[in-house]
Design an enzyme around this catalytic site. Structure first.
Site, PDB file in Angstrom:
ATOM      1  N   CYS A 114       0.842  -1.206   0.000  1.00 52.24           N
ATOM      2  CA  CYS A 114       0.000   0.000   0.000  1.00 52.24           C
ATOM      3  C   CYS A 114       0.872   1.248   0.000  1.00 52.24           C
ATOM      4  CB  CYS A 114      -0.956   0.000   1.187  1.00 52.24           C
ATOM      5  SG  CYS A 114      -0.212   0.549   2.729  1.00 52.24           S
ATOM      6  N   CYS A 151       1.476  -4.605   5.528  1.00 51.32           N
ATOM      7  CA  CYS A 151       1.214  -5.303   4.267  1.00 51.32           C
ATOM      8  C   CYS A 151       2.263  -6.331   3.891  1.00 51.32           C
ATOM      9  CB  CYS A 151       1.144  -4.308   3.109  1.00 51.32           C
ATOM     10  SG  CYS A 151      -0.036  -3.000   3.286  1.00 51.32           S
ATOM     11  N   ILE A 264      10.956  19.771  31.937  1.00 52.52           N
ATOM     12  CA  ILE A 264      12.133  19.961  31.085  1.00 52.52           C
ATOM     13  C   ILE A 264      11.979  18.977  29.932  1.00 52.52           C
ATOM     14  CG2 ILE A 264      14.629  19.712  30.969  1.00 52.52           C
ATOM     15  CD1 ILE A 264      14.770  20.533  33.848  1.00 52.52           C
ATOM     16  N   VAL A 265      11.678  19.499  28.773  1.00 53.62           N
ATOM     17  CA  VAL A 265      11.434  18.597  27.644  1.00 53.62           C
ATOM     18  C   VAL A 265      12.740  18.346  26.900  1.00 53.62           C
ATOM     19  CG1 VAL A 265      10.358  18.463  25.380  1.00 53.62           C
ATOM     20  CG2 VAL A 265       8.986  18.977  27.376  1.00 53.62           C
ATOM     21  N   LEU A 411      18.425  17.350  36.848  1.00 52.97           N
ATOM     22  CA  LEU A 411      19.377  16.239  36.792  1.00 52.97           C
ATOM     23  C   LEU A 411      20.429  16.589  35.752  1.00 52.97           C
ATOM     24  CD1 LEU A 411      20.245  13.292  37.378  1.00 52.97           C
ATOM     25  CD2 LEU A 411      18.615  12.572  35.638  1.00 52.97           C
ATOM     26  N   ARG A 921      -9.575  -9.661   6.271  1.00 60.86           N
ATOM     27  CA  ARG A 921      -8.844 -10.621   5.430  1.00 60.86           C
ATOM     28  C   ARG A 921      -9.046 -12.084   5.867  1.00 60.86           C
ATOM     29  NH1 ARG A 921      -2.555  -9.176   4.081  1.00 60.86           N
ATOM     30  NH2 ARG A 921      -2.515  -9.999   1.964  1.00 60.86           N
ATOM     31  N   MET A1047      -5.338  -1.190  -3.039  1.00 55.95           N
ATOM     32  CA  MET A1047      -5.125  -1.043  -1.587  1.00 55.95           C
ATOM     33  C   MET A1047      -3.820  -1.693  -1.169  1.00 55.95           C
ATOM     34  SD  MET A1047      -8.551  -3.134  -0.731  1.00 55.95           S
ATOM     35  CE  MET A1047      -9.019  -4.623  -1.590  1.00 55.95           C
ATOM     36  N   GLN A1203       1.715 -10.949  -1.542  1.00 52.79           N
ATOM     37  CA  GLN A1203       0.416 -11.185  -0.912  1.00 52.79           C
ATOM     38  C   GLN A1203       0.472 -12.369   0.046  1.00 52.79           C
ATOM     39  OE1 GLN A1203      -2.688  -9.373  -1.176  1.00 52.79           O
ATOM     40  NE2 GLN A1203      -1.008  -8.036  -1.678  1.00 52.79           N
ATOM     41  N   GLU A1270      -6.233 -13.393   0.417  1.00 48.24           N
ATOM     42  CA  GLU A1270      -6.589 -13.843   1.763  1.00 48.24           C
ATOM     43  C   GLU A1270      -5.980 -15.165   2.242  1.00 48.24           C
ATOM     44  OE1 GLU A1270     -10.701 -13.452   0.485  1.00 48.24           O
ATOM     45  OE2 GLU A1270     -11.083 -12.599   2.451  1.00 48.24           O
TER      46      GLU A1270
HETATM   47  C1  LIG Z   1       6.773   4.652  21.381  1.00 45.25           C
HETATM   48  C2  LIG Z   1       7.518   4.567  22.672  1.00 45.25           C
HETATM   49  C3  LIG Z   1       8.084   3.361  23.042  1.00 45.25           C
HETATM   50  C4  LIG Z   1       8.764   3.262  24.246  1.00 45.25           C
HETATM   51  N1  LIG Z   1       9.300   2.065  24.597  1.00 45.25           N
HETATM   52  C5  LIG Z   1       9.967   1.946  25.761  1.00 45.25           C
HETATM   53  C6  LIG Z   1      10.530   0.696  26.158  1.00 45.25           C
HETATM   54  O1  LIG Z   1      10.444  -0.295  25.443  1.00 45.25           O
HETATM   55  N2  LIG Z   1      11.161   0.641  27.350  1.00 45.25           N
HETATM   56  C7  LIG Z   1      11.271   1.735  28.161  1.00 45.25           C
HETATM   57  O2  LIG Z   1      11.853   1.624  29.203  1.00 45.25           O
HETATM   58  N3  LIG Z   1      10.748   2.917  27.809  1.00 45.25           N
HETATM   59  C8  LIG Z   1      10.099   3.052  26.640  1.00 45.25           C
HETATM   60  N4  LIG Z   1       9.552   4.250  26.293  1.00 45.25           N
HETATM   61  C9  LIG Z   1       9.656   5.370  27.235  1.00 45.25           C
HETATM   62  C10 LIG Z   1      10.899   6.197  26.952  1.00 45.25           C
HETATM   63  O3  LIG Z   1      12.047   5.499  27.328  1.00 45.25           O
HETATM   64  C11 LIG Z   1      10.808   7.495  27.730  1.00 45.25           C
HETATM   65  O4  LIG Z   1       9.689   8.178  27.250  1.00 45.25           O
HETATM   66  C12 LIG Z   1      12.003   8.349  27.509  1.00 45.25           C
HETATM   67  O5  LIG Z   1      13.157   7.750  27.926  1.00 45.25           O
HETATM   68  C13 LIG Z   1      11.837   9.721  28.148  1.00 45.25           C
HETATM   69  O6  LIG Z   1      12.897  10.556  27.731  1.00 45.25           O
HETATM   70  P1  LIG Z   1      12.636  11.981  27.071  1.00 45.25           P
HETATM   71  O7  LIG Z   1      13.964  12.650  26.941  1.00 45.25           O
HETATM   72  O8  LIG Z   1      11.877  11.859  25.822  1.00 45.25           O
HETATM   73  O9  LIG Z   1      11.768  12.658  28.190  1.00 45.25           O
HETATM   74  P2  LIG Z   1      10.854  13.950  28.101  1.00 45.25           P
HETATM   75  O10 LIG Z   1       9.500  13.566  27.624  1.00 45.25           O
HETATM   76  O11 LIG Z   1      11.547  15.006  27.352  1.00 45.25           O
HETATM   77  O12 LIG Z   1      10.816  14.321  29.647  1.00 45.25           O
HETATM   78  C14 LIG Z   1      10.274  13.427  30.553  1.00 45.25           C
HETATM   79  C15 LIG Z   1      10.297  13.960  31.984  1.00 45.25           C
HETATM   80  O13 LIG Z   1      11.621  14.020  32.465  1.00 45.25           O
HETATM   81  C16 LIG Z   1      11.901  15.277  33.034  1.00 45.25           C
HETATM   82  N5  LIG Z   1      13.287  15.606  32.725  1.00 45.25           N
HETATM   83  C17 LIG Z   1      13.912  15.395  31.551  1.00 45.25           C
HETATM   84  N6  LIG Z   1      15.206  15.736  31.650  1.00 45.25           N
HETATM   85  C18 LIG Z   1      15.383  16.195  32.895  1.00 45.25           C
HETATM   86  C19 LIG Z   1      16.513  16.709  33.596  1.00 45.25           C
HETATM   87  N7  LIG Z   1      17.691  16.823  33.016  1.00 45.25           N
HETATM   88  N8  LIG Z   1      16.337  17.092  34.872  1.00 45.25           N
HETATM   89  C20 LIG Z   1      15.141  16.987  35.486  1.00 45.25           C
HETATM   90  N9  LIG Z   1      14.047  16.515  34.876  1.00 45.25           N
HETATM   91  C21 LIG Z   1      14.170  16.115  33.593  1.00 45.25           C
HETATM   92  C22 LIG Z   1      10.937  16.224  32.389  1.00 45.25           C
HETATM   93  O14 LIG Z   1      10.651  17.289  33.235  1.00 45.25           O
HETATM   94  C23 LIG Z   1       9.725  15.350  32.138  1.00 45.25           C
HETATM   95  O15 LIG Z   1       8.896  15.372  33.265  1.00 45.25           O
HETATM   96  C24 LIG Z   1       8.879   4.391  25.098  1.00 45.25           C
HETATM   97  C25 LIG Z   1       8.320   5.612  24.713  1.00 45.25           C
HETATM   98  C26 LIG Z   1       7.643   5.709  23.518  1.00 45.25           C
HETATM   99  C27 LIG Z   1       7.048   7.012  23.108  1.00 45.25           C
HETATM  100  S1  FES Z   2       1.827  -0.699   5.508  1.00 47.82           S
HETATM  101 FE1  FES Z   2       3.715  -1.209   4.595  1.00 47.82          FE
HETATM  102  S2  FES Z   2       3.182  -1.329   2.510  1.00 47.82           S
HETATM  103 FE2  FES Z   2       1.268  -1.039   3.486  1.00 47.82          FE
END
Ligand SMILES: Cc1cc2nc3c(=O)[nH]c(=O)nc-3n(C[C@H](O)[C@H](O)[C@H](O)COP(=O)(O)OP(=O)(O)OC[C@H]3O[C@@H](n4cnc5c(N)ncnc54)[C@H](O)[C@@H]3O)c2cc1C
Ligand code: FES
Ligand code: FES
EC number: 1.2.3.1
Length: 1359
Positions: A114, A151, A264-265, A411, A921, A1047, A1203, A1270
Site C-alpha cells: 500500500c 502489508c 524539562i522537555v 538532573l 482478510r 489497496m 500477498q 486472503e
Molecule cells: C513509542 C515509545 C516506546 C517506548 N518504549 C519503551 C521501552 O520499550 N522501554 C522503556 O523503558 N521505555 C520506553 N519508552 C519510554 C521512553 O524510554 C521514555 O519516554 C524516555 O526515555 C523519556 O525521555 P525523554 O527525553 O523523551 O523525556 P521527556 O518527555 O523530554 O521528559 C520526561 C520527563 O523528564 C523530566 N526531565 C527530563 N530531563 C530532565 C533533567 N535533566 N532534569 C530533570 N528533569 C528532567 C521532564 O521534566 C519530564 O517530566 C517508550 C516511549 C515511547 C514514546
Molecule cells: S503498511 Fe507497509 S506497505 Fe502497506
C-alpha cells in the site's frame, strides 16, 4: 532571557524562519499542512509506528561533528528544532529530480504494497546509511525496529536493505562456523536455493550505486549560525503555551526557578504522549538546547558519568565502546544496560529520548531504572542552591519527597559505577512482542560475593511492570545475604521475592499470575547464569549447570533473516514485451518510496475547508438522558454539531440485511458508537470541542461483551447457519473414540496504516458532490451519501486513488463516516474533511470476529475422523454489519482440506455490546480453519500420532465433493502438501526437533505443518460482476479504468499488465488514474481475493473489443505505431473507447438444502513452521517457515509472493501476538501500537521460503491465475501449532500428559503458563486475591472508565 524569538531551521536544505511559532505545533502537522510535504505520514501520533520518520541532523560547534538520527515527527515539537536540519522523504529523492538508491531498491525489491509505511521505512534506512554506508544486517534490522508495516511481512524490505550490506547473499551469521548456505546445518539438508531453480524477483545489477558524496549536505548557514551566533535563551510564545530554550546551565536553572512546575522537555517521548493522549497541558515548557554539561561523558576511577541530556542511542554507543575497552568484570552493569537498550522502543525513540528524561519519568515499565537502581547509580543534581548527589534507589523511584528532585532542581548527569570482581549483573525483560514493546515485566539483578567464597555479600533485585513504579525487593535481598549460592537459596529467594513483590490482583496491567511467574523465573535465570559463571571461575568449587539447563541462558534463535521465493518462469516462447507472468514492480512503488503517492489526507486543504470530529459513546449499553452541546458550540472555530436531529429521516441505511443507524442519540449499544459530530474550522478546534460535549447516560442492563454472555442471554442475530453432510449421529455410534473440545479465538484489529480518511466537496451547483475517500467500496459510499443527502446517485461521485491498507476494514463503517461528513459538507456548502486518529479508529471501527468453536469428533484409533460436529459462535458486536456472511463463510469452509464423511456445522452470530465487528482478510476462514485444525491436533494426541499424519490421512484426495456438494479436484492440495514436506525436510527436522527437546529442558522446539484449501468466491454471480473502461487517445496512449480499488495488492499494476498483453503494447503506454463511480458505475466491493480476477476479465474484454475494432486498421499498416492506428481509426470514425464486462462466476448456495456451488475455485497450499520457545518466559521465535502454494499461472509472481507473505505474517500476528483487551464495562484498552502489537521486523521467521506449485490446471479464471489476497492468513496458524507442539513437549517432559487446551492468540502469557513448573505453581494466586481486580474495577463507574487517561488504561489493561 530575550523576548519572543525567531525559530530557524532547515527542511530538505531550505531555510525555514518562523516568527510567530506556536509551541504546541509538532513537526508532523507542520510538514504536512504548512509545508505541504505530505510524504511524511501520520500513523499513530505517539511514536509507535514509524510512519512519520524523518532524519534530524545537528551540528555540534564544539566537537565540529554532525549527528544524523531518525526521529518521529509526530512527537517532535518544532520549537525544539532551532538550528537543526530536517530531511524528509522528499529531500532524499524524487521522480522529478533523482531517485535515491534506497528508494529505488525498496521499490524494485517489492518492498512496498500500500506504500503508506514506505516513506518512514525509507527514512530509517536512509539515516542508517548516512551513518554507516555499509551496514551489517544487525544494524539494518535494528534500524527498522521502530517501523511497522501491515502489508509486506517485511521480507522484501529486508531484501532491499541487504543489498547495501557488504555480504548480502545469506544470513550472514555463522552458527558454529556454519552459515545458512553451507551444506547441512544441524545435519539437515541444505535448502534448495530459489535462484538455482527459479528466476529472481529483482535484479541487483540494475541498481544505482550508493554514493555518499551525492547526499544533501548539512546546510552551511546553520553551521555558521551555530559557530558564530551568540547563544542565548530563546522564548517562543504561543496562544496557550510558552516555550523556553535556555542554552546555558545557568539560564536553565533560572528558568526552572521561575517556572518550577514546567517540565524539562528533552526527547518529548514521555511528555509528548501525555499531552496528546492524556490531555495534560503545560503552559510553560523548558527545553534546554545544546547545554554542554548535559552531554558529558566522563570516565572516572570508580565509574562512568553520563550526561542526562545524552540520547539513549548515544548511551548505547558509549557503552558499546566502554564494554570493548574495559575488562568484563568492570562492565557488568554497562553490559546489562546496553542489552536492554537493544530492545527498548525503536531506533527513533532511542535517538530522541534522553537518559535524564527516562530516569526522571520513572515509568512503571522503565527498562533502565531497575538496572540503574541495582547498579548503585547516583544522580548528580543541580539547583541555584548548588550541587548534590542522590542515589537512584527505591525511594527516588517511588518519588518519596525526601529522595526526589526538589522544585528548581535538575538532573545533570548519572554516575554508573564499575562492577567489581565476583560481582554479576543481569537484565531480563519479557514483552508481548520481541522488539519495540514495553515490557510486561523487566528486571535488573546484581549479586556480589566478595573474593571467592560463593557467599552472597550484596544482592539487589528490582522489577518493572509489577507496581506503580519500579519495585525493589529490598527485604528479600537483605535476608539472603550471607547465604551460599545454591538451590536452597534459590527456593528461599523465590518465596521471599513473591511475598515482597506481592502483586495483588489489582496490580497494574493485570496478567497477575504470569507476572508473578516471570518475577521468579527471571530470578531463576539469574541463578543459573551466576552459577555458570562461578563454575568457569572456579570449576572445583562450583558444580555448574546440568547440560540440559544451559540453553536457558541463551537468547532465542537469533540468526539474521533470509528467504527464498521459487516460482515458474514464463514460457520462453512468450513475447518479451508481454508482461503477464513476470515479476513487475508495483507501479506506484517508486512513488511510494519518494512520498509522491497521494493518499486521501495528502490532498491539499481547500478553500473554506472544515474538519469534522466525532463524539462517541463512552457506555456499552445506556440510554442517553441528555446531550449538552452548549460549551462545545461556544468554542472558537466551531461551526456546527451534527446530531440525529439533523439527520431526521435519513439517519439509517441498509447495505446488507439490516439497516444501520448513522448517529445515535437515544440508546447506545457499545462504547465508540457515533453520537454526534463537531464541525469546526480546524482539526484542533473540532477535537477540542468534541471533548466538551457533555452526555448524561442512564446505564441499561444487560451489558453483554463475550460470546459466553451472549449464549447465556440468548443474544443472537437472526439467521443461524447450518451445514450437514452424511449422517453424523449414526457415525458416532461406530467410531472407536469420541472427543469433545473447544477453542476460543480472539479478534483482530485491521491496523491499516492509513486511518479512515475522507474529504467531501460540494460542487456548488445541481447538488453535486465529490467524495474523496479511503474506501474499498465506492459504490456503497455513493449510495449512502446520496441517500443521506436525499439526492440521486448521479449527483454524488466517489473517487479513490489508493488506500493505505484496508483488509476489509474500509467498507461498512467508512460509509457511515462518509455519509455524516458529506451531510456536514452539504449543509454548510463547504468542503469537510474527516481523518480518524488511530485511537478513535480502533475504538469505532471494530475488527475481526472473536470466535468460540465447540467440536465433537468421532474417530478410529488409526486417526481417521468419521464424524465431526462443530458449533461456531462469532462475536458480531452491537450491529449486524457483515457478521452473518462471515459466519456463513466460516461454516462453509469448516472442512478446510479434509474430507469428513459425516459433518455437521452450525453457526450463530452473537449480538453483544462491543463495537460491531466486520470483514477482515480471510473473512471467517482463519477462525473456522483454526477450530478444525485444533480438533485434528487433539485427535492426533488421542491416537498417539503426529498431527501431520492425521492431517494427511483425512485430507481430500483427487476428485471429491465438499459438504455442500461442490466438486473438488484435490490433486494440487496433495501436491502442495508433499512438496511442502519435501522442501521443509519435515521428517528430518522432526527428528532434529525431538533431539533438541530431549537435550534442552527450558527451551523447546516445535514443528507443525498445516494444509490449506481456500475456496474463492462471493457465493453469488452478481457479486462477482465487474466492469472496465478503456480509452485509446490519438497519441496512442491508453487509459484504463476499472472498478477495483488499489489497496496495496497491486491490482492496478496487474490491470496494466492485462491491457499491455491484450493490446500488445508496452506497459509504459498504459495509464491508470484511480477508481471512480464516474467512470465505472456500480462496481462491487474490492475484497475476497477476487479484485484482479474479476476486473482483469473486464479489462481484457474491453481491450479485446478495441483490438477487434482496430484489427482491420492494424492489418492495413502492420508496421505502424499505436499513434498511427489511433489516428486512422479516428479518421474512419471508429470509436477508440470501449467498456468491458465480466458477468461473474456462476456461483450459488442454497442454505435450505445445504447444497450449492458457492465458490469459483479453490486455492491450495501448505505451510510448515518451526519455532523455539523459552519455557521460562513464554517468548517464542519463528525459526523457519516453508510455504507452498498452488496459485495457477501467476500474473505477477512478485506481487503474488508479496500477498502470500504479507498475509502469512498478518495471520501469525493474529494467532500469536495481537490481543484486544476490553474492560469489564466494554471499554477497549488496546487503542494504539503501544498497546496493540502487530508483527514487527523482529517477528519475521529467520528463514522464510515461499514456492509456487508448477501451474497445472487450466481454468476459466484470468489467464488461469488464482486470487491470493486472503489464503495466506490461515497459514499463520502453522506457527500456532508449532508453538503448541513445543509446549506439549515441555509438558510431557514435566509429566503432564493430559489434554492441552491452548486458545488463540498464543501470547507469551499463555505459553509460559502452559509450560507448568514449580514457578508457575508458586506464582498462582489464591482465589481471594485473584477476585480483587474485578471487585475494584466494579467500583469505578463505567463512564469514568471510558474517559480514563491512556496510561491508566494501560495500567488497568490485560485483565
Ligand atoms: C513509542 C515509545 C516506546 C517506548 N518504549 C519503551 C521501552 O520499550 N522501554 C522503556 O523503558 N521505555 C520506553 N519508552 C519510554 C521512553 O524510554 C521514555 O519516554 C524516555 O526515555 C523519556 O525521555 P525523554 O527525553 O523523551 O523525556 P521527556 O518527555 O523530554 O521528559 C520526561 C520527563 O523528564 C523530566 N526531565 C527530563 N530531563 C530532565 C533533567 N535533566 N532534569 C530533570 N528533569 C528532567 C521532564 O521534566 C519530564 O517530566 C517508550 C516511549 C515511547 C514514546
Ligand atoms: S503498511 Fe507497509 S506497505 Fe502497506
Ligand atoms: S505517526 Fe509518528 S510514530 Fe506513528
Amino acid at each position: 532571557m530575550d523576548g519572543a524569538a525567531e525559530l530557524v531551521f532547515c527542511v530538505n536544505g531550505r531555510k525555514v524562519i518562523e516568527k510567530n511559532v506556536d509551541p504546541e505545533t509538532m513537526l508532523l502537522p507542520y510538514l504536512r499542512k504548512k509545508l505541504q510535504l505530505t510524504g511524511t505520514k501520520y500513523g499513530c501520533g505517539g511514536g509507535g509506528c514509524g510512519a512519520c520518520t524523518v532524519m534530524i541532523s545537528r551540528y555540534n560547534p564544539i566537537t565540529k561533528r554532525i549527528r544524523h538520527y531518525p526521529a518521529n515527527a509526530c512527537l517532535l515539537p518544532i520549537c525544539s528544532l532551532h538550528g537543526a536540519a530536517v530531511t524528509t522523504v522528499e529531500g532524499v529523492g524524487s521522480t522529478k529530480a533523482r531517485i535515491h538508491p534506497v528508494q529505488e531498491r525498496v521499490a524494485k525489491c517489492h518492498g512496498t504494497q500500500c506504500g503508506f509505511c514506505t516513506p518512514g521505512m525509507v527514512m530509517s534506512i536512509y539515516t542508517l546509511l548516512r551513518n554507516h554506508p555499509e551496514p551489517t544486517l544487525d544494524q539494518l534490522t535494528d534500524a527498522l525496529g521502530g517501523n511497522l508495516c501491515r502489508c509486506t511481512g517485511y521480507r522484501p524490505i529486508i531484501d532491499a536493505c541487504k543489498t547495501f550490506c557488504k555480504t548480502s547473499g545469506c544470513c550472514q551469521s555463522k552458527e558454529n562456523g556454519v552459515c545458512c548456505l553451507d551444506q547441512g546445518i544441524n545435519e539437515l539438508p541444505e535448502f534448495e536455493e530459489g535462484n538455482k531453480t527459479s528466476p529472481k524477483l529483482f535484479s541487483e545489477e540494475e541498481f544505482l550505486p550508493l554514493d555518499p558524496t551525492q547526499e544533501l549536505i548539512f546546510p552551511p548557514e546553520l553551521m555558521i549560525m551555530a559557530e558564530k551566533q551568540p547563544q542565548r535563551t530563546r522564548v517562543f510564545v504561543g496562544d496557550r503555551m510558552t516555550w523556553i530554550s535556555p542554552v546555558t546551565l545557568k539560564e536553565l536553572l533560572e528558568a526552572k526557578v521561575k517556572y518550577p512546575q514546567a517540565p524539562i522537555v528533552m526527547g518529548n517521548t514521555s511528555v509528548g504522549p501525555e499531552v496528546r493522549f492524556k490531555g495534560t497541558f503545560h503552559p510553560v515548557i523548558i527545553s534546554p538546547d545544546c547545554i554542554e554539561e548535559l552531554s558529558v561523558v566522563n570516565h572516572a576511577d570508580d565509574g562512568l558519568t553520563l550526561g542526562a541530556g545524552l540520547s539513549l542511542a548515544q548511551v548505547k554507543e558509549i557503552l558499546a565502546e566502554v564494554i570493548q575497552k574495559l575488562p568484563e568484570e568492570k562492565t557488568q552493569t554497562y553490559h546489562a544496560v546496553w542489552k536492554h537498550l537493544g530492545t527498548l522502543a525503536g531506533c527513533q525513540i532511542r535517538n530522541m529520548a534522553s537518559l535524564g528524561g527516562h530516569i526522571v519519568s520513572r515509568h512503571l515499565d522503565s527498562d533502565l531504572n531497575p538496572l540503574l537502581a541495582v547498579g548503585n547509580c547516583t544522580l548528580n543534581l543541580l539547583s541555584k542552591e548548588g550541587e548534590r548527589q542522590i542515589p537512584l534507589n527505591e525511594q527516588f523511584l517511588t518519588k518519596c519527597p525526601s529522595a526526589d528532585l526538589k522544585p528548581g532542581e535538575i538532573l545533570v548527569s548519572v554516575n554508573i559505577p564499575y562492577s567489581r570482581k565476583w560481582e554479576f549483573v543481569s537484565a531480563f525483560r519479557q514483552a508481548q512482542r520481541q522488539q519495540n514493546a514495553l515490557a510486561i515485566v523487566n528486571s535488573g539483578m546484581r549479586v556480589f560475593f566478595g573474593e571467592g567464597g560463593g557467599i552472597i555479600r550484596e544482592l539487589s533485585i528490582a522489577y518493572g511492570g509489577v507496581g506503580p513504579t519500579t519495585i525493589c525487593a529490598k527485604n528479600s535481598c537483605q535476608q539472603l545475604i550471607g547465604r551460599p549460592w545454591n538451590e536452597e537459596m534459590l527456593d528461599a529467594a523465590c518465596r521471599l521475592i513473591l511475598d515482597e513483590v506481592s502483586l495483588p490482583g489489582w496490580a497494574p496491567g493485570g496478567k497477575v499470575e504470569f507476572k508473578r511467574t516471570l518475577v521468579i523465573s527471571f530470578f531463576f535465570k539469574f541463578y543459573l547464569k551466576v552459577s555458570q559463571i562461578l563454575k568457569t571461575m572456579d570449576p572445583v568449587r562450583y558444580p555448574g549447570l546440568a547440560d540440559k539447563y544451559e540453553s536457558a541462558l541463551e537468547d532465542l534463535h537469533s540468526r539474521n533473516h533470509w528467504g527464498t521465493s521459487k516460482y515458474q518462469d514464463v514460457d520462453p516462447k512468450q513475447l518479451p514485451q508481454d508482461p503477464i507472468g513476470r515479476p513487475i514492480m508495483h507501479l506506484s512503488g517508486i512513488k511510494h518510496t519518494t512520498g509522491e503517492a497521494i493518499y486521501c489526507d495528502d490532498m491539499p486543504v481547500l478553500d473554506g475547508e472544515l474538519f469534522l470530529a466525532f463524539v462517541t459513546s463512552s457506555r456499552a449499553h445506556a440510554e442517553i438522558v441528555s446531550i449538552d452541546l452548549s460549551e462545545a458550540l461556544s468554542l472558537p472555530g466551531v461551526v456546527d454539531i451534527v446530531t440525529e436531529e439533523d439527520l431526521r429521516g435519513v439517519n439509517s441505511f441498509c447495505l446488507l440485511i439490516e439497516p444501520e443507524k448513522l448517529l445515535e442519540t437515544q440508546e447506545v449499544s457499545c462504547v465508540g458508537q457515533l453520537v454526534c459530530a463537531v464541525v469546526a474550522d480546524s482539526e484542533v478546534q473540532a477535537k477540542r470541542a468534541a471533548k466538551r460535549v457533555k452526555i448524561v447516560y442512564q446505564d441499561l442492563e444487560p451489558v453483554i461483551l463475550t460470546i459466553e454472555e451472549a449464549i447465556r442471554h440468548h443474544s443472537f442475530f437472526q439467521g443461524e447457519r447450518k451445514l450437514e453432510y452424511g449422517n453424523v449421529d449414526e457415525a458416532f455410534k461406530v467410531v472407536d473414540q469420541i472427543l469433545e473440545g473447544e477453542i476460543h479465538m480472539g479478534g483482530q484489529e485491521h491496523f491499516y496504516m492509513e486511518t479512515q480518511s475522507m474529504l467531501a466537496v460540494p460542487k456548488g451547483e445541481d447538488q453535486e458532490m465529490d467524495v474523496y475517500v479511503s474506501s474499498q467500496f465506492p459504490k456503497y459510499i455513493q449510495a449512502i451519501v446520496a441517500s443521506t443527502l436525499k439526492v440521486p446517485a448521479n449527483k454524488i461521485m466517489c473517487h479513490v486513488k489508493r488506500l493505505g491498507g484496508a483488509f476489509g476494514g474500509k467498507v461498512t463503517k467508512t460509509g457511515i463516516l462518509a455519509a455524516i461528513t458529506a451531510f456536514a459538507a452539504n449543509k454548510h456548502g463547504r468542503p469537510v474533511r474527516c481523518i480518524l486518529e488511530r485511537g478513535e479508529d480502533m475504538l469505532i471501527t471494530g475488527g475481526r470476529h472473536p470466535y468460540l468453536g465447540k467440536y465433537k469428533a468421532g474417530f478410529m484409533n488409526d486417526g481417521r475422523i468419521l464424524a465431526l460436529d462443530v458449533e461456531h459462535y462469532c462475536n458480531g458486536g452491537a450491529t449486524l454489519d457483515e457478521s452473518l456472511f462471515v459466519l456463513e463463510t466460516g461454516v462453509l469452509k469448516v472442512d478446510n482440506a479434509y474430507k469428513f464423511p459425516n459433518l455437521r456445522c452450525q453457526g450463530w452470530a452473537c449480538k453483544t455490546n462491543l463495537p460491531s465487528n466486520t470483514a477482515l482478510r480471510g473473512f471467517g476462514f482463519p477462525q473456522s480453519g483454526l477450530i478444525t485444525e485444533n480438533c485434528i491436533t487433539e485427535v492426533a494426541a488421542k491416537c498417539g500420532l503426529s498431527p501431520e499424519k492425521v492431517r494427511m490421512m483425512n485430507m481430500y484426495k483427487e476428485i471429491d465433493q465438499t459438504p455442500y456438494k461442490q466438486e473438488i479436484d484435490a490433486t494440487n492440495l496433495i501436491q502442495c502438501w508433499k512438496e511442502c514436506m519435501a522442501t521443509s525436510s519435515y521428517s528430518l527436522r522432526k527428528v532434529a526437533v525431538e533431539k533438541f527437546n530431549s537435550e534442552n529442558y527450558w527451551k523447546k522446539k516445535g514443528l507443525a505443518m498445516v494444509p490449506l484449501k481456500f475456496p474463492v468466491g462471493f457465493g453469488s454471480t452478481a457479486a462477482c460482476q465487474a466492469a472496465a473502461l478503456v480509452h485509446i487517445y490519438l497519441d496512442g496512449s491508453v487509459l484504463v479504468t476499472h472498478g477495483g480499488i488499489e489497496m496495496g495488492q497491486g491490482v492496478h499494476t496487474k490491470m496494466i499488465q492485462v491491457a499491455s498483453r491484450e493490446l500488445r503494447m508496452p506497459m509504459s503506454n498504459v495509464h491508470l488514474r484511480g477508481t471512480s463511480t464516474e467512470t465505472v458505475p456500480n462496481a462491487n466491493v474490492s475484497g475476497a481475493s477476487l479484485v484482479a480476477d474479476l476486473n482483469g476479465l473486464a479489462v481484457k474484454d474491453a481491450c479485446q473489443t478495441l483490438l477487434k475494432r482496430l484489427e482491420p486498421i492494424i492489418s492495413k499498416n502492420p508496421k505502424g505505431t499505436w499513434k498511427d492506428w489511433a489516428q486512422a481509426a479516428f479518421d474512419e470514425s471508429i470509436s477508440l473507447s470501449a467498456t468491458g464486462y465480466f458477468r461473474g462466476y456462476e456461483t450459488h448456495m442454497n442454505w435450505e438444502t445445504g447444497e450449492g456451488h458457492p465458490f469459483a475455485y479453490f486455492v491450495f497450499g501448505a505451510a510448515c513452521s518451526e519455532v523455539e520457545i523459552d519455557c521460562l518466559t513464554g517468548a517464542h521465535k519463528n525459526i523457519r517457515t516453508d510455504i507452498v502454494m498452488d496459485i495457477g499461472h501467476s500474473i505477477n509472481p512478485a506481487l503474488d509472493v508479496g500477498q502470500i507473505e504479507g498475509a502469512f505474517i498478518q495471520g501469525m500476528g493474529l494467532y500469536t501476538i495481537e490481543e484486544l483487551k476490553y474492560s469489564p464495562q466494554g471499554v477497549l484498552f488496546t487503542r494504539g501500537p503501544d498497546q496493540y502489537k502487530i508483527p514487527a521486523v523482529s517477528d519475521v521467521p529467520t528463514e522464510l521460503h515461499v514456492s509456487f506449485l508448477p501451474p497445472s490446471q487450466n481454468s476459466n479464471t484470468l489467464y488461469s491465475s488464482k486470487g491470493l489476497g486472503e489464503p495466506g492468513v490461515f497459514l499463520g496458524c502453522s506457527v500456532f501449532f508449532a508453538i503448541h507442539d513445543a509446549v506439549r513437549a515441555a509438558r510431557q517432559e514435566r509429566g503432564l500428559l493430559g489434554p492441552l487446551k491452548l486458545d488463540s492468540p498464543l501470547t507469551p502469557e499463555k505459553i509460559r503458563m502452559a509450560c507448568e513448573d514449580k514457578f508457575t505453581k508458586m506464582g498462582e494466586m489464591t482465589t481471594l486475591t485473584a477476585a480483587l481486580p474485578t471487585v475494584l474495577l466494579s467500583w469505578i463507574p463505567p463512564h469514568s472508565q471510558a474517559v480514563l487517561p491512556k496510561p491508566l488504561l494501560v495500567l488497568l489493561a490485560f485483565w
